[in-house]
Scaffold this motif. Structure first.
Motif, mmCIF file in Angstrom:
data_model
loop_
_atom_site.group_PDB
_atom_site.id
_atom_site.type_symbol
_atom_site.label_atom_id
_atom_site.label_comp_id
_atom_site.label_asym_id
_atom_site.label_seq_id
_atom_site.Cartn_x
_atom_site.Cartn_y
_atom_site.Cartn_z
ATOM 1 N N PRO A 1 8.670 -3.768 -7.321
ATOM 2 C CA PRO A 1 8.611 -2.704 -8.331
ATOM 3 C C PRO A 1 7.298 -1.939 -8.268
ATOM 4 C CG PRO A 1 8.156 -4.828 -9.335
ATOM 5 C CD PRO A 1 8.542 -5.104 -7.909
ATOM 6 N N SER A 2 7.230 -0.822 -8.969
ATOM 7 C CA SER A 2 5.992 -0.036 -9.024
ATOM 8 C C SER A 2 4.861 -0.891 -9.568
ATOM 9 C CB SER A 2 6.195 1.195 -9.912
ATOM 10 O OG SER A 2 7.204 2.027 -9.387
ATOM 11 N N GLY A 3 3.701 -0.762 -8.933
ATOM 12 C CA GLY A 3 2.530 -1.488 -9.404
ATOM 13 C C GLY A 3 2.398 -2.901 -8.903
ATOM 14 N N CYS A 4 3.260 -3.321 -7.948
ATOM 15 C CA CYS A 4 3.208 -4.716 -7.471
ATOM 16 C C CYS A 4 2.177 -4.917 -6.369
ATOM 17 C CB CYS A 4 4.584 -5.169 -6.999
ATOM 18 S SG CYS A 4 5.118 -4.398 -5.457
ATOM 19 N N HIS B 1 10.677 0.644 -2.969
ATOM 20 C CA HIS B 1 11.146 -0.088 -4.155
ATOM 21 C C HIS B 1 12.672 -0.180 -4.150
ATOM 22 C CE1 HIS B 1 11.589 4.141 -5.368
ATOM 23 N NE2 HIS B 1 12.569 3.706 -6.130
ATOM 24 N N THR C 1 1.926 -0.676 -1.903
ATOM 25 C CA THR C 1 1.276 0.490 -1.298
ATOM 26 C C THR C 1 -0.188 0.205 -1.013
ATOM 27 O OG1 THR C 1 2.815 2.023 -2.381
ATOM 28 C CG2 THR C 1 0.728 2.935 -1.615
ATOM 29 N N ASP D 1 5.633 5.206 3.963
ATOM 30 C CA ASP D 1 5.511 5.067 2.509
ATOM 31 C C ASP D 1 6.699 5.751 1.842
ATOM 32 O OD1 ASP D 1 4.687 4.706 -0.076
ATOM 33 O OD2 ASP D 1 3.073 6.187 -0.009
ATOM 34 N N GLU D 2 7.657 4.963 1.349
ATOM 35 C CA GLU D 2 8.876 5.489 0.710
ATOM 36 C C GLU D 2 9.453 6.635 1.549
ATOM 37 O OE1 GLU D 2 10.206 4.163 -1.887
ATOM 38 O OE2 GLU D 2 8.652 3.148 -3.040
ATOM 39 N N GLN E 1 5.022 9.867 1.838
ATOM 40 C CA GLN E 1 6.264 10.127 1.105
ATOM 41 C C GLN E 1 6.543 11.620 0.997
ATOM 42 O OE1 GLN E 1 6.353 8.129 -2.662
ATOM 43 N NE2 GLN E 1 8.141 9.225 -3.398
#
Length: 369
Positions: free
Chosen positions: A47-50, A202, A53, A168-169, A92
């Protein structure tokens, strides 16, 4: 079969060793160790913030570890600036130059490195052929589709022939259909070039479609590293089971171990998985995916000691190739996904039907954390 991580003699291309990264009081990556092998398509999923990146940016040289080492081919990357690392990153946003043609976008980095004009031209033509954009070579980015812009960015990243390509994504800006087509293109391209790819996403469907192995991340740590099928069928923790796909979790107390691990819920229902390290009297859960369940009319249901639960159909969602049933049971809402094998609009079960759900012990896993 490509599986260098199972070969004790295999030497990793990239090694994170006890890497941590702090931003003031925030710990983005915590004491993380990981090996990635040559020619591997590796995904960081979470998830975001894990921290996924941040982990990629540390390898690229855009961030510096607070502790630990990052090795590439056995050499410590500490102090090596981003432009001196044999690593390239596709962002991205694609970050294409709007005033330059496709050809000049791809050539930009090569010209900055001072390559002779003839060599630049040859490399650009090679990349255009590789990503099937030769006919669009003179167009500007605004004259291209989203998928074409993505391929230009990919060609520009590959033109310098990096040892590792960081993504990246990469498919986030594409629509669903184009995303599916591009996934196959990326996999085929990576296989053809033999370059190690590291992708951050994600989107679990994307990670499963692309990667040889996936690292599931949570709060700056790695929960599990495994090939996609192993993550799905044999999750190492409740978090991984719940994060990857849909799952039914039956919590309870361990009442038996041995050939089967039997968990009994507070309502007296008994569920079983295969052998495990569980201890009688301990707590845990039995996890089973919705597609593993069978749904029966009560009079047709087999009489099983374990893994049998009665309920009432509460919700139905038609998904084309499958139908998802949400069944209200003594253990809570249980989801069963039944494939639509025949071309018919008449469902075997409907709202408020009394049903019995069963599943095989071999299709379950016991989780104690």
């Amino acid at each position: 079969m490509f599986a260098p991580w199972d070969d004790p003699a295999a030497v990793p291309l990239i090694s994170y060793r006890g890497v941590s990264k702090r931003f003031e009081d925030v710990v983005a990556v915590h004491d993380m160790s990981l090996d990635i092998y040559p020619r591997e398509f590796f995904a960081l999923l979470g998830p975001s913030g894990c921290g996924k990146t941040t982990l990629m940016r540390l390898l690229a040289g855009f961030e510096t570890p607070s502790e630990g080492q990052i090795l590439l081919d056995g050499a410590d990357l500490a102090g090596v600036p981003p432009h001196r690392r044999p690593v390239n990153m596709m962002f991205q946003s694609y970050a294409l130059f709007p005033h330059l043609s496709v050809k000049d976008n791809i050539a930009f980095g090569l010209r900055r490195d001072g390559l002779p004009a003839r060599q630049v031209a040859e490399r650009v033509d090679e990349m255009l052929t590789l990503v099937q954009l030769t006919a669009q070579a003179r167009r500007k980015p605004h004259q291209l589709s989203g998928g074409q812009r993505q391929r230009v960015a990919l060609a520009r990243s590959l033109a310098k022939r990096p040892r590792v390509l960081l993504l990246d994504e990469p498919l986030a800006a594409l629509d669903k259909r184009l995303r599916g087509e591009t996934q196959f293109q990326l996999v085929n391209l990576q296989y053809e070039l033999g370059i190690t790819f590291l992708v951050v996403t994600h989107d679990q469907d994307e990670a499963f479609a692309l990667a040889d192995r996936i690292a599931i991340m949570r709060d700056g740590k790695i929960e599990q590293v495994a090939p996609p099928a192993q993550l799905y069928e044999s999750p190492a923790s409740r978090y991984v089971a719940d994060f990857v796909g849909d799952v039914n979790l039956f919590d309870g107390t361990v009442r038996a171990t041995g050939e089967e691990t039997v968990v009994v819920t507070d309502t007296g229902l008994a569920f079983a998985a295969g052998p495990s390290s569980a201890t009688v009297g301990g707590h845990g859960c039995i996890a089973v995916r919705p597609e593993k369940l069978l749904m029966h009319a009560p009079h047709e249901a087999p009489d099983l000691l374990h893994n049998r639960i009665a309920g009432t159909v509460e919700d139905i969602a038609y998904g084309g190739d499958f139908t998802l049933y949400r069944v209200k049971t003594a253990a809570g809402i249980v989801e069963a996904s039944l494939f639509n094998r025949r071309r018919t609009t008449e469902a075997a079960f409907t709202w408020d039907d009394e049903v019995v759900l069963t599943f095989d012990t071999a299709d379950t896993v016991f989780l104690d954390h």
